[in-house]
Design an enzyme around this catalytic site. Structure first.
Site, mmCIF file in Angstrom:
data_model
loop_
_atom_site.group_PDB
_atom_site.id
_atom_site.type_symbol
_atom_site.label_atom_id
_atom_site.label_comp_id
_atom_site.label_asym_id
_atom_site.label_seq_id
_atom_site.Cartn_x
_atom_site.Cartn_y
_atom_site.Cartn_z
ATOM 1 N N CYS A 6 -11.228 -30.962 29.337
ATOM 2 C CA CYS A 6 -10.102 -31.400 30.184
ATOM 3 C C CYS A 6 -10.669 -32.226 31.325
ATOM 4 O O CYS A 6 -11.364 -33.205 31.087
ATOM 5 C CB CYS A 6 -9.288 -30.200 30.670
ATOM 6 N N ARG A 60 -8.667 -25.918 32.274
ATOM 7 C CA ARG A 60 -7.535 -25.960 31.346
ATOM 8 C C ARG A 60 -8.020 -25.871 29.901
ATOM 9 O O ARG A 60 -7.389 -25.243 29.044
ATOM 10 C CB ARG A 60 -6.717 -27.241 31.552
#
Length: 310
Positions: free
Chosen positions: A260, A265
């Site tokens: 990410c 994430r």
């Protein structure tokens, strides 16, 4: 009678008719525990709960009773260089929290367990392979009206020892370049939003821009991380997740690297693909802030942004 009272009453009834085992197993090998299960097992000395939230101040305003706070930006990282916490550093945290080899570790947090999943990845790297996530995280716990506490818990210190050798769950820039330039048979999954993936924006709104180039790693497919959860914060079923990833060519038939912006994430997607679906997955925590700033590496940028300009 509220939900928590019902859970306590049910547990009391169980105790009255049976001998409770020393350790209550956390739903077999399931990587998730439900809010019902956790509410009923909060008093079990072999269950230890940790909160890892994006908002590092939310813990003080109220947390699951007995939960230990882990500040992702200090407790789970090396504060001198860009790296995750060392084995010795995590070992000290676990010892202070009274975690032993028999402890069922449960992590939860805000924002659909965003940083809690990152914590699970860090724990797994350092040998805590059976760490669970609270399905629905803080969002569902609060929605169910379950209790919060402001007291900081204290536990008798343990003597747990973590292995020196890290589990192979981490990808480096060289591993990614082996795919992009060396032809390694590995799938790349970019879990950022579509505008980040296309290069239209450098970072989500309100988040600091940390790269000098926008776009994505060549050959990567896009699966925004939030697509793996339901409205109430719980994960979608394994069948739904498997179908969603298969639709973009990710079926577990070859190794996978997720990434990410800074690796948090993508840890959420790593948890989905590795812990829930059982695929061979590594998380590239250098992610776009490393790759997008590296000199001489190829980038795909459909939008055509250069130095923040079209």
């Amino acid at each position: 009678m509220n939900n928590f009272s019902k859970h306590v009453a049910a547990l009391a009834a169980t105790v009255a008719v049976a001998v409770v085992p020393t350790m209550v197993m956390a739903q077999d090998d399931n990587p998730l525990v439900t809010v019902d299960w956790l509410a009923e097992n909060l008093s079990d000395p072999n269950v230890r709960v940790f909160e890892v939230s994006v908002d590092t101040g939310v813990y003080e305003r109220g947390h699951i009773p007995g939960a230990v706070n882990l500040a992702w930006h200090t407790d789970l990282v090396d504060t001198v260089r860009r790296d995750i916490v060392s084995s010795e550093g995590l070992e000290a945290i676990l010892q202070q929290a009274g975690v032993t080899e028999d402890t069922t570790v449960v992590l939860y947090g805000d924002n659909n367990n965003w940083f809690a999943a990152w914590g699970a990845w860090v724990f797994d790297i350092h040998g805590i392979h059976d760490v669970k996530l609270l399905d629905g995280g803080r969002k569902l716990w609060e929605a169910e009206g379950l209790p919060l506490d402001t007291a900081t818990p204290e536990y008798a210190a343990s003597t747990i020892d973590l292995p020196d050798e890290a589990a192979p769950l981490r990808a480096r820039l060289t591993d990614v370049l082996d795919v992009v330039e060396g032809g390694a048979n590995v799938s790349l999954v970019d879990i950022r939003g579509p505008k980040e993936f296309s290069g239209e924006i450098f970072a989500p709104e309100g988040v600091q821009e940390l790269s000098v180039r926008a776009g994505h790693i060549p050959g990567a497919v896009n699966f925004p991380w939030g697509g793996a959860v339901n409205e109430n914060g719980t994960f979608k079923s394994a069948e739904e997740l498997k179908a969603a990833f298969a639709a973009i060519g990710i079926d577990g038939s070859k190794p996978i690297i997720t990434y990410c912006r800074i690796g948090e994430r993508s840890s959420h997607t790593w948890f989905v693909l590795n812990r829930i679906l059982g695929y061979d997955v590594r998380n590239y925590d250098g992610s776009w802030t490393e790759y997008g700033n590296a000199v001489g590496v190829p980038i795909e940028n459909p939008t055509g942004t250069v130095w923040g300009r079209i």
